[in-house]
Scaffold this motif. Sequence first.
Motif, PDB file in Angstrom:
ATOM      1  N   PHE A  83      36.765  44.352  38.762  1.00 28.21           N
ATOM      2  CA  PHE A  83      38.182  44.186  38.873  1.00 28.21           C
ATOM      3  C   PHE A  83      38.700  43.444  37.383  1.00 28.21           C
ATOM      4  O   PHE A  83      37.663  42.771  37.262  1.00 28.21           O
ATOM      5  CB  PHE A  83      38.974  43.762  40.148  1.00 28.21           C
ATOM      6  N   GLY A  84      39.655  43.710  36.826  1.00 23.10           N
ATOM      7  CA  GLY A  84      40.133  42.998  35.812  1.00 23.10           C
ATOM      8  C   GLY A  84      41.447  43.277  35.286  1.00 23.10           C
ATOM      9  O   GLY A  84      41.977  44.454  35.806  1.00 23.10           O
ATOM     10  N   ASN A  85      41.982  42.767  34.400  1.00 25.01           N
ATOM     11  CA  ASN A  85      43.389  43.071  33.750  1.00 25.01           C
ATOM     12  C   ASN A  85      43.113  43.798  32.423  1.00 25.01           C
ATOM     13  O   ASN A  85      42.426  43.331  31.705  1.00 25.01           O
ATOM     14  CB  ASN A  85      44.330  41.888  33.790  1.00 25.01           C
ATOM     15  N   GLY A 154      33.993  40.229  38.741  1.00 26.59           N
ATOM     16  CA  GLY A 154      35.513  40.077  38.037  1.00 26.59           C
ATOM     17  C   GLY A 154      35.228  39.723  36.518  1.00 26.59           C
ATOM     18  O   GLY A 154      34.506  39.119  36.068  1.00 26.59           O
ATOM     19  N   LEU A 155      35.973  40.563  35.501  1.00 21.12           N
ATOM     20  CA  LEU A 155      35.851  40.479  34.195  1.00 21.12           C
ATOM     21  C   LEU A 155      37.311  40.031  33.561  1.00 21.12           C
ATOM     22  O   LEU A 155      38.270  40.690  34.032  1.00 21.12           O
ATOM     23  CB  LEU A 155      35.469  42.081  33.446  1.00 21.12           C
ATOM     24  N   SER A 156      37.004  39.098  32.659  1.00 19.19           N
ATOM     25  CA  SER A 156      38.341  38.700  31.899  1.00 19.19           C
ATOM     26  C   SER A 156      37.917  38.234  30.465  1.00 19.19           C
ATOM     27  O   SER A 156      36.754  37.720  30.295  1.00 19.19           O
ATOM     28  CB  SER A 156      39.041  37.527  32.712  1.00 19.19           C
ATOM     29  N   THR A 162      45.298  34.624  37.276  1.00 18.71           N
ATOM     30  CA  THR A 162      45.393  34.277  38.696  1.00 18.71           C
ATOM     31  C   THR A 162      44.873  35.335  39.641  1.00 18.71           C
ATOM     32  O   THR A 162      44.096  34.848  40.610  1.00 18.71           O
ATOM     33  CB  THR A 162      46.710  33.914  39.025  1.00 18.71           C
ATOM     34  N   ASN A 163      45.104  36.620  39.470  1.00 14.86           N
ATOM     35  CA  ASN A 163      44.952  37.410  40.596  1.00 14.86           C
ATOM     36  C   ASN A 163      43.233  37.795  40.430  1.00 14.86           C
ATOM     37  O   ASN A 163      42.518  37.848  41.542  1.00 14.86           O
ATOM     38  CB  ASN A 163      45.389  39.031  40.208  1.00 14.86           C
ATOM     39  N   LEU A 164      42.657  37.557  39.297  1.00 15.49           N
ATOM     40  CA  LEU A 164      41.301  37.744  39.344  1.00 15.49           C
ATOM     41  C   LEU A 164      40.523  36.327  39.804  1.00 15.49           C
ATOM     42  O   LEU A 164      39.669  36.518  40.704  1.00 15.49           O
ATOM     43  CB  LEU A 164      40.757  37.460  37.769  1.00 15.49           C
ATOM     44  N   ASP A 169      37.690  34.170  44.781  1.00 10.56           N
ATOM     45  CA  ASP A 169      37.812  33.616  45.943  1.00 10.56           C
ATOM     46  C   ASP A 169      37.513  34.240  47.331  1.00 10.56           C
ATOM     47  O   ASP A 169      36.936  33.837  48.206  1.00 10.56           O
ATOM     48  CB  ASP A 169      39.156  32.664  45.941  1.00 10.56           C
ATOM     49  N   GLU A 170      38.408  35.181  47.436  1.00  6.99           N
ATOM     50  CA  GLU A 170      38.344  36.118  48.655  1.00  6.99           C
ATOM     51  C   GLU A 170      37.094  36.467  48.959  1.00  6.99           C
ATOM     52  O   GLU A 170      36.592  36.516  49.972  1.00  6.99           O
ATOM     53  CB  GLU A 170      39.354  37.044  48.511  1.00  6.99           C
ATOM     54  N   ALA A 171      36.454  37.051  47.765  1.00  7.26           N
ATOM     55  CA  ALA A 171      35.131  37.635  47.906  1.00  7.26           C
ATOM     56  C   ALA A 171      34.024  36.579  48.150  1.00  7.26           C
ATOM     57  O   ALA A 171      33.349  36.806  49.046  1.00  7.26           O
ATOM     58  CB  ALA A 171      34.639  38.223  46.546  1.00  7.26           C
ATOM     59  N   ASN A 172      34.169  35.649  47.759  1.00  4.29           N
ATOM     60  CA  ASN A 172      33.223  34.443  48.031  1.00  4.29           C
ATOM     61  C   ASN A 172      33.283  34.016  49.474  1.00  4.29           C
ATOM     62  O   ASN A 172      32.357  33.926  50.170  1.00  4.29           O
ATOM     63  CB  ASN A 172      33.553  33.140  47.337  1.00  4.29           C
ATOM     64  N   GLY A 173      34.726  33.789  50.138  1.00  7.72           N
ATOM     65  CA  GLY A 173      34.987  33.495  51.476  1.00  7.72           C
ATOM     66  C   GLY A 173      34.354  34.740  52.491  1.00  7.72           C
ATOM     67  O   GLY A 173      34.101  34.235  53.748  1.00  7.72           O
TER      68      GLY A 173
END
Length: 234
Positions: A83-85, A154-156, A162-164, A169-173
């Motif tokens: 994911f990324g923007n 995650g790519l940026s 923030t969404n990334l 964080d959600e993935a790590n949890g």
Amino acid sequence: MKRTDDTASPPPAEDVRSLYPFLYSDSSDADSVLDQIRRSTVDKAREIVALRESMFARDGSRLLECAGAMARRFTGGGRLLAFGNGGSSTDAQDLASLFLSPASGPGGTPPPLPAFGLTNDIAVITALSNDIGFDVVFARQIAAFAKPLDIAVGLSTSGNSTNLLRGLDEANGRGLLTIGITGYDGGKMAELDGIDYLFVVPSPSVHRVQEAQTTLYHVLWELVVEHLAERVKP
């Protein structure tokens, strides 16, 4: 109708002029303009080659280690969620397509691996953005269908979206293998504690950052394919 000074186009920004000086040269000498184009192209090529070399000299062993960890996840039934923007969204989709629909090479065609781009479903993206907020478009998808054996990438370019950050964080949890690919100095992504592998392209130019990131994740894919091929050898 003749334009007045009030409606004339403003001069180009200085940073644009510095990137493409030959476009704003007062000289009408075609040879001079072509020479500037040639030198600008050569300079940019040298810059990205040097950046790639320094990046892989610094991160080569970690890329190999990361690929091994990804291969173990795939072997166990894991999937890749990228994911990324903006432009990074396109890179995330390209990354997913590398694994899902690999191109054939001298050694044949590697087997497809389960990989998804989290910006592929525009209905989901717009629903979450409209009903809750754009900051949750990745975290909510990961919370909904990610499994502990999955891989989150995650790519940026800036590392500050923030969404990334919330998605990682959600993935790590949830126990996913987390990989961050960013530029500049790493941004806020470099401050996260829950990223297993962080790769930073240290350049102030967004163009060079994205070029180097593309090379990086293509190399990562090739290394994963090699790891998996070694595992199935008789």
